[in-house]
Motif scaffolding. Structure first.
Motif, PDB file in Angstrom:
ATOM      1  N   TRP A  31      34.394  41.733  43.863  1.00  0.00           N
ATOM      2  CA  TRP A  31      33.889  40.363  43.909  1.00  0.00           C
ATOM      3  C   TRP A  31      33.739  39.794  42.492  1.00  0.00           C
ATOM      4  O   TRP A  31      34.150  38.670  42.215  1.00  0.00           O
ATOM      5  CB  TRP A  31      32.552  40.344  44.657  1.00  0.00           C
ATOM      6  CG  TRP A  31      31.868  39.023  44.677  1.00  0.00           C
ATOM      7  CD1 TRP A  31      32.245  37.895  45.350  1.00  0.00           C
ATOM      8  CD2 TRP A  31      30.664  38.681  43.973  1.00  0.00           C
ATOM      9  NE1 TRP A  31      31.346  36.880  45.109  1.00  0.00           N
ATOM     10  CE2 TRP A  31      30.373  37.332  44.274  1.00  0.00           C
ATOM     11  CE3 TRP A  31      29.819  39.387  43.133  1.00  0.00           C
ATOM     12  CZ2 TRP A  31      29.261  36.686  43.752  1.00  0.00           C
ATOM     13  CZ3 TRP A  31      28.713  38.732  42.620  1.00  0.00           C
ATOM     14  CH2 TRP A  31      28.446  37.407  42.933  1.00  0.00           C
ATOM     15  N   LEU A  32      33.180  40.594  41.580  1.00  0.00           N
ATOM     16  CA  LEU A  32      33.026  40.145  40.197  1.00  0.00           C
ATOM     17  C   LEU A  32      34.388  39.921  39.529  1.00  0.00           C
ATOM     18  O   LEU A  32      34.572  38.945  38.800  1.00  0.00           O
ATOM     19  CB  LEU A  32      32.206  41.155  39.392  1.00  0.00           C
ATOM     20  CG  LEU A  32      30.719  41.202  39.707  1.00  0.00           C
ATOM     21  CD1 LEU A  32      30.070  42.387  38.999  1.00  0.00           C
ATOM     22  CD2 LEU A  32      30.041  39.904  39.326  1.00  0.00           C
ATOM     23  N   ASN A  33      35.339  40.819  39.776  1.00  0.00           N
ATOM     24  CA  ASN A  33      36.687  40.635  39.224  1.00  0.00           C
ATOM     25  C   ASN A  33      37.318  39.351  39.738  1.00  0.00           C
ATOM     26  O   ASN A  33      37.971  38.620  38.979  1.00  0.00           O
ATOM     27  CB  ASN A  33      37.581  41.827  39.573  1.00  0.00           C
ATOM     28  CG  ASN A  33      37.188  43.086  38.841  1.00  0.00           C
ATOM     29  OD1 ASN A  33      36.457  43.051  37.858  1.00  0.00           O
ATOM     30  ND2 ASN A  33      37.654  44.216  39.340  1.00  0.00           N
ATOM     31  N   HIS A  34      37.123  39.064  41.019  1.00  0.00           N
ATOM     32  CA  HIS A  34      37.652  37.827  41.603  1.00  0.00           C
ATOM     33  C   HIS A  34      37.000  36.603  40.958  1.00  0.00           C
ATOM     34  O   HIS A  34      37.688  35.626  40.627  1.00  0.00           O
ATOM     35  CB  HIS A  34      37.431  37.836  43.117  1.00  0.00           C
ATOM     36  CG  HIS A  34      37.951  36.639  43.815  1.00  0.00           C
ATOM     37  ND1 HIS A  34      39.295  36.412  44.015  1.00  0.00           N
ATOM     38  CD2 HIS A  34      37.310  35.570  44.345  1.00  0.00           C
ATOM     39  CE1 HIS A  34      39.460  35.256  44.636  1.00  0.00           C
ATOM     40  NE2 HIS A  34      38.269  34.733  44.849  1.00  0.00           N
ATOM     41  N   LEU A  35      35.685  36.640  40.763  1.00  0.00           N
ATOM     42  CA  LEU A  35      34.989  35.526  40.099  1.00  0.00           C
ATOM     43  C   LEU A  35      35.493  35.339  38.664  1.00  0.00           C
ATOM     44  O   LEU A  35      35.725  34.212  38.216  1.00  0.00           O
ATOM     45  CB  LEU A  35      33.478  35.782  40.064  1.00  0.00           C
ATOM     46  CG  LEU A  35      32.688  35.525  41.325  1.00  0.00           C
ATOM     47  CD1 LEU A  35      31.227  35.902  41.106  1.00  0.00           C
ATOM     48  CD2 LEU A  35      32.796  34.089  41.761  1.00  0.00           C
ATOM     49  N   ALA A  36      35.656  36.441  37.935  1.00  0.00           N
ATOM     50  CA  ALA A  36      36.120  36.369  36.548  1.00  0.00           C
ATOM     51  C   ALA A  36      37.524  35.795  36.479  1.00  0.00           C
ATOM     52  O   ALA A  36      37.815  34.930  35.645  1.00  0.00           O
ATOM     53  CB  ALA A  36      36.073  37.751  35.903  1.00  0.00           C
ATOM     54  N   TYR A  37      38.405  36.247  37.358  1.00  0.00           N
ATOM     55  CA  TYR A  37      39.777  35.735  37.367  1.00  0.00           C
ATOM     56  C   TYR A  37      39.786  34.247  37.702  1.00  0.00           C
ATOM     57  O   TYR A  37      40.497  33.459  37.076  1.00  0.00           O
ATOM     58  CB  TYR A  37      40.638  36.524  38.350  1.00  0.00           C
ATOM     59  CG  TYR A  37      42.087  36.138  38.304  1.00  0.00           C
ATOM     60  CD1 TYR A  37      42.880  36.475  37.209  1.00  0.00           C
ATOM     61  CD2 TYR A  37      42.667  35.434  39.343  1.00  0.00           C
ATOM     62  CE1 TYR A  37      44.210  36.120  37.148  1.00  0.00           C
ATOM     63  CE2 TYR A  37      44.004  35.074  39.292  1.00  0.00           C
ATOM     64  CZ  TYR A  37      44.764  35.415  38.195  1.00  0.00           C
ATOM     65  OH  TYR A  37      46.081  35.048  38.138  1.00  0.00           O
ATOM     66  N   GLY A  38      38.962  33.843  38.663  1.00  0.00           N
ATOM     67  CA  GLY A  38      38.860  32.427  39.017  1.00  0.00           C
ATOM     68  C   GLY A  38      38.359  31.582  37.857  1.00  0.00           C
ATOM     69  O   GLY A  38      38.839  30.471  37.627  1.00  0.00           O
ATOM     70  N   ALA A  39      37.401  32.124  37.109  1.00  0.00           N
ATOM     71  CA  ALA A  39      36.890  31.402  35.938  1.00  0.00           C
ATOM     72  C   ALA A  39      37.989  31.245  34.891  1.00  0.00           C
ATOM     73  O   ALA A  39      38.141  30.180  34.278  1.00  0.00           O
ATOM     74  CB  ALA A  39      35.686  32.131  35.345  1.00  0.00           C
ATOM     75  N   MET A  40      38.775  32.291  34.679  1.00  0.00           N
ATOM     76  CA  MET A  40      39.846  32.224  33.684  1.00  0.00           C
ATOM     77  C   MET A  40      40.959  31.271  34.118  1.00  0.00           C
ATOM     78  O   MET A  40      41.616  30.666  33.285  1.00  0.00           O
ATOM     79  CB  MET A  40      40.406  33.621  33.417  1.00  0.00           C
ATOM     80  CG  MET A  40      39.368  34.563  32.802  1.00  0.00           C
ATOM     81  SD  MET A  40      38.711  33.994  31.237  1.00  0.00           S
ATOM     82  CE  MET A  40      39.762  34.872  30.130  1.00  0.00           C
TER      83      MET A  40
END
Length: 156
Positions: A31-40
């Motif tokens: 979930w955190l990886n998905h949020l980080a990728y979305g932010a980038m």
């Protein structure tokens, strides 16, 4: 025949509870990886995919480090070199540095790319204006840091 000694697990190990914890951590990390990728993906620069290749990858953690240590608006680390351009331009500079030649860093397992941007992007460690940017990556191509100036001068 060899005698075996009983190994005591104090407190006792509950495989069921440990498996639940393992899956919770895995799901949270996904979930955190998905949020980080979305932010980038929200970065408004052309060709941002160049920052997310397997051989040249900028993580949220690395970007946070670069901003914390090397962005002039963040007042921590006053002796470090500082970018004096907006964050979006820093990202563009990092993207463009992906095509710079890769050199091993002596005495390290890391690599560097140093390129001249053709314009002043910040100040080096000696507080002198510089157009150079150095990007440090690990052996797998993940960016670990980047800063204005040259690594040799930074290390001196």
């Amino acid at each position: 025949m060899e005698q075996t000694k009983e190994i005591l697990n104090i407190p006792s190990f509950s495989e069921g509870e440990w498996l639940k914890l393992l899956f919770l951590i895995s799901d949270t990390q996904d979930w955190l990886n998905h949020l980080a990728y979305g932010a980038m993906l929200q970065i408004p620069i052309r060709d941002r995919r160049q920052l997310f290749r397997k051989t040249y990858y900028l993580s949220v953690t690395a970007l946070t480090h670069i901003i914390e240590r090397h962005y002039y608006k963040i007042l921590r680390h006053p002796a470090a070199s500082k970018f004096t351009i907006p964050v979006i331009e820093i990202l563009s500079v990092l993207r463009d540095a992906s095509s710079a030649p890769i050199e091993p860093i002596p005495g390290s397992v890391n690599f560097q790319r140093t390129t001249d941007t053709g314009r002043i992007i910040g100040t080096d460690r000696n507080d002198l204006p510089t157009s150079l940017v150095t990007v440090v990556t690990d052996g797998g191509g993940r960016i670990t840091t980047a800063f204005p100036g040259n690594l040799k001068k930074e290390m001196a």
